[in-house]
Write an enzyme that holds these catalytic residues in place. Structure first.
Site, PDB file in Angstrom:
ATOM      1  N   ALA A 151      -8.248   2.690  25.892  1.00  0.00           N
ATOM      2  CA  ALA A 151      -9.580   2.816  25.307  1.00  0.00           C
ATOM      3  C   ALA A 151      -9.518   3.593  23.998  1.00  0.00           C
ATOM      4  CB  ALA A 151     -10.507   3.530  26.296  1.00  0.00           C
ATOM      5  N   HIS A 152     -10.434   3.302  23.071  1.00  0.00           N
ATOM      6  CA  HIS A 152     -10.565   3.994  21.776  1.00  0.00           C
ATOM      7  C   HIS A 152      -9.285   3.886  20.937  1.00  0.00           C
ATOM      8  CE1 HIS A 152     -13.847   5.527  24.088  1.00  0.00           C
ATOM      9  NE2 HIS A 152     -13.056   6.248  24.851  1.00  0.00           N
ATOM     10  N   ARG A 153      -8.519   2.830  21.133  1.00  0.00           N
ATOM     11  CA  ARG A 153      -7.228   2.636  20.444  1.00  0.00           C
ATOM     12  C   ARG A 153      -6.235   3.750  20.759  1.00  0.00           C
ATOM     13  NH1 ARG A 153      -8.028  -1.522  15.827  1.00  0.00           N
ATOM     14  NH2 ARG A 153     -10.026  -2.243  16.511  1.00  0.00           N
ATOM     15  N   LEU A 154      -6.475   4.451  21.842  1.00  0.00           N
ATOM     16  CA  LEU A 154      -5.527   5.490  22.272  1.00  0.00           C
ATOM     17  C   LEU A 154      -4.596   4.838  23.293  1.00  0.00           C
ATOM     18  CD1 LEU A 154      -8.001   8.482  22.404  1.00  0.00           C
ATOM     19  CD2 LEU A 154      -6.317   7.922  20.636  1.00  0.00           C
TER      20      LEU A 154
END
Ligand SMILES: Cc1cc2nc3c(=O)[nH]c(=O)nc-3n(C[C@H](O)[C@H](O)[C@H](O)COP(=O)(O)O)c2cc1C
Length: 202
Positions: free
Chosen positions: A179-182
């Protein structure tokens, strides 16, 4: 093989085994060409080239592919045995990268794989001097016709310039979308005692 270090939540101690599982899972989930991957080779002075090839399984710690040994990639891997590969499976949102040594498989392994191919593919391997210029498609089809006549009524032997190639990974990175490019990244390096694994920033 035991991992000497293993961060929390890593997908497993043996990255090659995890890769095999993920590839099978992508196929099971109906992913588009889950066996296609990008293979990079380079000239001795480090100029890279990359192309798509098909995965032919893992054998004794090596990822297998088949190709023409006289092709551009074939020549590059002979002159500079360092290669890299990359699979991306959109259906899983996962990527696998590997770097390692490229080697021609033993002739007996290539013979066995060639024998398992359909006859037209076997003839195609004789007809195509892969990566060489050809003036027209008609010229290519004429070459195919000639090999059909040459081997008419007889089994097709493996061309000496065609066979299995092994990539023996020294580094494997397993990437999972987050999620969130993490995203989650686990970089494994081969050591004498096994694989050392580090979590990397996305
Ligand atoms: C989906 C797909 C699968 C391919 N599979 C192979 C393969 O398994 N082996 C191969 O030599 N070329 C394969 N090719 C062709 C290569 O991408 C490339 O055009 C060819 O090997 C010549 O590359 P080179 O001139 O760099 O050696 C495939 C191409 C595509 C698009």
């Amino acid at each position: 093989m035991q991992s000497s270090t293993q961060p929390d939540e890593s997908p497993g101690a043996d990255p090659l085994a995890v890769f095999v599982e993920w590839q099978a899972l992508a196929a099971e989930r109906g992913g588009v060409m889950p066996d296609a991957f990008a293979l990079a080779t380079a000239t001795p002075d480090g100029r890279p080239s990359v192309r798509t090839v098909l995965y032919k399984g893992v054998l004794d710690g090596a990822v297998r592919l088949v190709t023409n040994y006289d092709s551009r990639k074939g020549r590059e891997l002979t002159d500079n045995p360092h290669g890299a590969l990359m699979f991306f499976w959109p259906v899983l949102d996962r990527q696998v990268r590997m770097e390692g040594r490229l080697e021609r498989a033993p002739a007996s392994e290539s013979d066995a794989y060639f024998a398992s191919r359909d006859r037209e593919s076997q003839l195609g391997a004789w007809a195509s001097a892969q990566s060489q210029p050809v003036p027209t498609r008609a010229a290519l089809m004429a070459a195919f016709q000639r090999v059909q006549e040459r081997f008419a009524g007889a089994p097709v032997p493996r061309p000496p310039h065609w066979g299995v190639v092994h990539l023996i990974p020294e580094r494997i990175e397993l990437w999972l979308a987050g999620a969130h490019r993490l995203h989650d990244r686990f970089a494994y390096t081969r050591e004498v005692a096994g694989w050392r694994c580090q979590r990397l920033m996305p």
